[in-house]
Design a protein around this motif. Structure first.
Motif, PDB file in Angstrom:
ATOM      1  N   UNK A 131     -42.372  28.375 -43.215  1.00 26.28           N
ATOM      2  CA  UNK A 131     -43.680  27.707 -43.227  1.00 26.28           C
ATOM      3  C   UNK A 131     -44.104  27.263 -41.831  1.00 26.28           C
ATOM      4  N   UNK A 132     -43.131  26.822 -41.038  1.00 23.45           N
ATOM      5  CA  UNK A 132     -43.432  26.432 -39.645  1.00 23.45           C
ATOM      6  C   UNK A 132     -43.895  27.658 -38.843  1.00 23.45           C
ATOM      7  N   UNK A 133     -43.229  28.799 -39.075  1.00 24.62           N
ATOM      8  CA  UNK A 133     -43.626  30.033 -38.378  1.00 24.62           C
ATOM      9  C   UNK A 133     -45.040  30.446 -38.792  1.00 24.62           C
ATOM     10  N   UNK A 134     -45.328  30.362 -40.085  1.00 22.62           N
ATOM     11  CA  UNK A 134     -46.659  30.716 -40.585  1.00 22.62           C
ATOM     12  C   UNK A 134     -47.732  29.837 -39.943  1.00 22.62           C
ATOM     13  N   UNK A 135     -47.449  28.528 -39.873  1.00 17.25           N
ATOM     14  CA  UNK A 135     -48.406  27.594 -39.245  1.00 17.25           C
ATOM     15  C   UNK A 135     -48.607  27.925 -37.766  1.00 17.25           C
ATOM     16  N   UNK A 136     -47.537  28.303 -37.098  1.00 17.20           N
ATOM     17  CA  UNK A 136     -47.602  28.643 -35.670  1.00 17.20           C
ATOM     18  C   UNK A 136     -48.446  29.897 -35.444  1.00 17.20           C
ATOM     19  N   UNK A 137     -48.291  30.874 -36.331  1.00 18.60           N
ATOM     20  CA  UNK A 137     -49.067  32.117 -36.214  1.00 18.60           C
ATOM     21  C   UNK A 137     -50.545  31.846 -36.503  1.00 18.60           C
ATOM     22  N   UNK A 138     -50.806  31.001 -37.504  1.00 17.31           N
ATOM     23  CA  UNK A 138     -52.193  30.680 -37.867  1.00 17.31           C
ATOM     24  C   UNK A 138     -52.919  29.928 -36.756  1.00 17.31           C
ATOM     25  N   UNK A 139     -52.166  29.247 -35.894  1.00 12.75           N
ATOM     26  CA  UNK A 139     -52.791  28.490 -34.798  1.00 12.75           C
ATOM     27  C   UNK A 139     -53.310  29.401 -33.685  1.00 12.75           C
ATOM     28  N   UNK A 140     -52.903  30.666 -33.702  1.00  7.76           N
ATOM     29  CA  UNK A 140     -53.342  31.612 -32.670  1.00  7.76           C
ATOM     30  C   UNK A 140     -54.767  32.100 -32.974  1.00  7.76           C
ATOM     31  N   UNK A 141     -55.588  32.169 -31.965  1.00  9.51           N
ATOM     32  CA  UNK A 141     -56.999  32.548 -32.144  1.00  9.51           C
ATOM     33  C   UNK A 141     -57.221  34.053 -32.078  1.00  9.51           C
ATOM     34  N   UNK A 142     -56.304  34.765 -31.456  1.00 11.56           N
ATOM     35  CA  UNK A 142     -56.515  36.202 -31.241  1.00 11.56           C
ATOM     36  C   UNK A 142     -56.023  37.036 -32.421  1.00 11.56           C
TER      37      UNK A 142
END
Length: 407
Positions: A39-50
């Motif tokens: 879940x932490x990885x998913x949140x980190x990926x979702x924070x990326x704008x590109x």
């Protein structure tokens, strides 16, 4: 564009992210295959704008938990053949450096360099996934059964030399096996010779009727004569020695029951699938083979064309040419599915036994043999022919179904 590389291990994965020009977005870090870390990885990926693409290697089972978690979130995930990735990594580093962090970076680099060619992972429908899982269990127990039968045959030969020639195993029947039933009743030849020939024939006929076999008196006489002439290496009817064989027979029955249960479940799923129906249309391919072919090939629509399916099986022979030299004889790649290759080869043997002249695959195999090709080469050519016809027929039916639904 950001490429995220995931190097998958048994219980953890190493993640790295690179942007355009190999800019480091995430330094390599580890996550364990638990909900909190994923879940932490998913949140980190979702924070990326590109625009993000995730790349990982295929493993037998270890990549599946993290793969499904990411796919369910709607991310673009591409699963790469490990051999292809290995060769890519070797090309990047002559020093052959291999660490999880380095591998994650290399996988991310692969994503950047092949950005436009990455194929998004699409999960098979539940029925195909379930069918394949059941078939892998079936293959495991089938292998176990063969190994145990080989052991049991040796034990029977010690007690009843030559009996297997007189009473062979039931071929492919998991419910009844006359040889096993016979040895359970007469565990060694000494028990046969304790009775006169006439008495044994009478006992054999009664036993055969009870078990549902043909009560052949002549067969009983032949068995009795074989017991008289043979030299068993274990002749004692010691209860402990007999118990060893009886336990082995019981274990075989457990395996047979398990195989029957698995086949029943597989049949229930497969009978509704177009792939199964088409496979059964080929004379020589029975129910078991049709189920296994369907299970291993899966949804035919996931293959781009016939060549993709043939490559998946691993019977393609890639060209080899350098300068003026061009190889005329090439071995098959064997880079595909070994279970499917084995099942399809068995299907070719069954087609040849059926000898149906209306079967174009059978006619093609015979044609190749008459041209002087070795039988094995002819059978592989038959598999190639079968897959091309099979793919075309299934796709035709699938397209008809889609047109009907659209209408």
């Amino acid at each position: 564009m950001i490429s995220i590389g995931i190097d998958v291990s048994k219980s953890k994965s190493t993640v790295a992210a690179l942007g355009f020009g190999k800019e480091v977005i995430f330094k390599p870090f580890n996550i364990y295959h638990v909900k909190n870390d994923v879940n932490k990885l998913i949140a980190k990926i979702k924070s990326l704008d590109e625009d993000v693409k995730i790349v990982m290697e295929a493993t037998e089972i270890y990549h599946i938990p993290i793969l499904i978690s990411l796919v369910n979130e709607g991310f673009f995930v591409s699963v790469i053949n490990p051999l292809k990735m290995k060769r890519f990594c070797q090309a990047l580093s002559f020093r052959n450096v291999k660490t999880d962090k380095k591998d994650a970076i290399h996988i991310a680099e692969y994503g950047l360099m092949n950005w436009n060619d990455l194929i998004q992972f699409k999960e098979d429908k539940e029925e195909y996934v379930r069918l394949k899982q059941l078939n892998r269990s079936y293959q495991h127990y089938q292998k176990l059964r063969i190994n145990h039968l080989n052991y049991l045959d040796k034990e029977i030969e010690k007690r009843h030399p030559g009996l297997k020639k007189l009473i062979p195993h039931a071929n492919g029947n998991y419910q009844k096996d006359k040889l096993i039933d016979f040895v359970e009743r007469w565990t060694n030849s000494e028990k046969i010779l304790k009775r006169s020939q006439e008495q044994f024939v009478n006992d054999y006929e009664k036993w055969a009727k009870k078990k549902g076999y043909h009560p052949n008196a002549q067969k009983a006489i032949t068995i009795y004569q074989n017991a008289l002439e043979s030299i068993p290496t274990i002749s004692s009817s010691n209860s402990k020695i007999d118990a060893n064989v009886l336990d082995s027979i019981e274990f075989l029955r457990v395996i047979n029951k398990t195989l029957n249960n698995i086949l029943s479940q597989m049949k229930e799923i497969a009978t509704e699938l177009e792939e199964y129906k088409i496979a059964k249309e080929f004379s020589g391919i029975g129910e078991k083979l049709a189920i296994q072919i369907t299970a291993e090939i899966g949804d035919i629509r996931k293959y781009k064309n016939k060549k993709s399916l043939i490559s998946f099986v691993g019977i393609d022979s890639p060209p080899y040419q350098s300068g003026n030299f061009s190889a005329k004889q090439r071995k098959i790649s064997k880079r595909g599915n070994p279970i499917l290759r084995k099942v399809l080869y068995m299907a070719m043997l069954c087609m040849k036994k059926a000898k149906d002249e209306s079967n174009s695959v059978y006619k093609y195999i015979i044609k190749k043999e008459r041209e002087g090709k070795a039988k094995k080469v002819s059978n592989i050519a038959g598999i190639n022919k079968f897959l091309r016809i099979y793919y075309a027929k299934v796709m035709e039916e699938k397209n008809k179904e889609e047109l009907l639904k659209a209408a």
